[in-house]
Design an enzyme around this catalytic site. Structure first.
Site, PDB file in Angstrom:
ATOM      1  N   ASN A 107      74.501  69.146  66.921  1.00 24.83           N
ATOM      2  CA  ASN A 107      74.241  69.687  68.248  1.00 24.83           C
ATOM      3  C   ASN A 107      74.300  68.556  69.272  1.00 24.83           C
ATOM      4  O   ASN A 107      73.971  67.411  68.964  1.00 24.83           O
ATOM      5  CB  ASN A 107      72.843  70.324  68.283  1.00 24.83           C
ATOM      6  CG  ASN A 107      72.495  70.903  69.636  1.00 24.83           C
ATOM      7  OD1 ASN A 107      73.309  71.598  70.267  1.00 24.83           O
ATOM      8  ND2 ASN A 107      71.292  70.628  70.124  1.00 24.83           N
ATOM      9  N   HIS A 109      72.664  67.477  72.944  1.00 19.52           N
ATOM     10  CA  HIS A 109      71.557  67.832  73.830  1.00 19.52           C
ATOM     11  C   HIS A 109      71.553  66.880  75.028  1.00 19.52           C
ATOM     12  O   HIS A 109      71.660  65.660  74.845  1.00 19.52           O
ATOM     13  CB  HIS A 109      70.227  67.758  73.077  1.00 19.52           C
ATOM     14  CG  HIS A 109      69.074  68.187  73.919  1.00 19.52           C
ATOM     15  ND1 HIS A 109      68.837  69.503  74.230  1.00 19.52           N
ATOM     16  CD2 HIS A 109      68.121  67.470  74.555  1.00 19.52           C
ATOM     17  CE1 HIS A 109      67.787  69.586  75.027  1.00 19.52           C
ATOM     18  NE2 HIS A 109      67.332  68.371  75.228  1.00 19.52           N
TER      19      HIS A 109
HETATM   20  C1  GAR Z   1      75.865  70.627  77.860  1.00 16.91           C
HETATM   21  O1  GAR Z   1      75.288  69.811  78.852  1.00 16.91           O
HETATM   22  C2  GAR Z   1      75.040  70.569  76.600  1.00 16.91           C
HETATM   23  O2  GAR Z   1      74.480  69.306  76.343  1.00 16.91           O
HETATM   24  C3  GAR Z   1      73.965  71.568  76.908  1.00 16.91           C
HETATM   25  O3  GAR Z   1      74.621  72.614  77.565  1.00 16.91           O
HETATM   26  C4  GAR Z   1      75.750  72.105  78.246  1.00 16.91           C
HETATM   27  C5  GAR Z   1      76.966  72.877  77.792  1.00 16.91           C
HETATM   28  O4  GAR Z   1      78.076  72.508  78.553  1.00 16.91           O
HETATM   29  N1  GAR Z   1      73.291  72.026  75.723  1.00 16.91           N
HETATM   30  C6  GAR Z   1      72.010  72.314  75.685  1.00 16.91           C
HETATM   31  O5  GAR Z   1      71.281  72.246  76.646  1.00 16.91           O
HETATM   32  C7  GAR Z   1      71.510  72.753  74.319  1.00 16.91           C
HETATM   33  N2  GAR Z   1      70.082  72.770  74.318  1.00 16.91           N
HETATM   34  P1  GAR Z   1      79.521  72.876  78.050  1.00 16.91           P
HETATM   35  O6  GAR Z   1      79.511  74.384  77.747  1.00 16.91           O
HETATM   36  O7  GAR Z   1      80.414  72.575  79.218  1.00 16.91           O
HETATM   37  O8  GAR Z   1      79.851  72.057  76.842  1.00 16.91           O
END
Ligand code: GAR
Length: 218
Positions: A107, A109
């Protein structure tokens, strides 16, 4: 060659970074399938544009969270996936999936775990007043953002930052360290002992990324 299954809920810019890394040959792996829990996810278009099978699987269509993850696991196993990548998948995955992919689910984060787990990590960092935040790639266990840390990158938090500006600064590093972590996995260089991940043949200052711009291709 390693087959990757990607789970994403939205925009999918991390998914795109992985697709790009495969295309350039930086990452010697194949993205086998995208599974999304959101039929409006832009990630679906990215899959289509790149000839990757895209499946919409919504928890609401299953009897329970566990049966949902059993069905997701079935799809991944059926396709011979060896690594599951959560690229902005906004759910806590559960035992039926984790048991089938031990230390084989990653994952990303947008904070330096164990600080600020859960949703809106960047907003949490700003509200808390930390001066440095960043992003973390970790293996997934049953907790919320609690699994063994693989790699992290740090970025500064400025006084005038908004959730958007900090998210943008962090995202640039997400796109770098996620493909890199997957590459380490594909090369068999990640060794997990308890909750500590050792990177075999670690290159100092490359495997631990602290703010200054990385050389291209890193
Ligand atoms: C990213 O910033 C990722 O780190 C976060 O969501 C965003 C997805 O962006 N994930 C979380 O917060 C998980 N807890 P993306 O769809 O453009 O990759």
């Amino acid at each position: 060659m390693l087959k990757i299954g990607v789970l994403a809920s939205g925009r999918g810019s991390n998914f795109q970074a992985i697709i790009n890394a495969v295309k350039t040959g930086y990452l010697k792996a194949r993205v086998e399938v995208l599974i999304t829990d959101n039929s409006a996810a832009y990630a679906i278009k990215r899959a289509d544009d790149n000839g990757i099978a895209g499946l919409v699987m919504r928890p609401a269509d299953y009897a329970s969270p566990d049966t949902y993850y059993e069905a997701v696991a079935d799809e991944l196993v059926k396709r011979g996936v060896g690594l599951v990548v959560l690229a902005g998948f906004m759910r806590v995955v559960r035992k039926p999936l984790i048991d089938l992919f031990p230390m084989s689910i990653m994952n990303i984060h947008p904070a330096l775990l164990p600080s600020f787990p859960g949703l809106h990590a960047q907003r949490q960092a700003i509200s808390y007043g930390v001066k440095i935040s960043g992003c973390t790639v970790h293996f997934v266990d049953e907790g919320m953002d609690t699994g063994p840390v693989i790699i992290q990158a740090a970025v500064p938090v400025y006084c005038d930052d908004t959730e958007e500006s900090l998210s943008e600064r962090i995202l640039e590093y997400e796109h770098r360290i996620f493909p890199y972590a997957i590459r380490l996995f594909a090369e068999g260089r990640l060794e997990v002992k308890g909750r500590v991940v050792r990177i075999q043949g670690q290159v100092k200052d490359k495997d631990v990324v602290v703010n200054p711009p990385l050389a291209k291709g890193d």
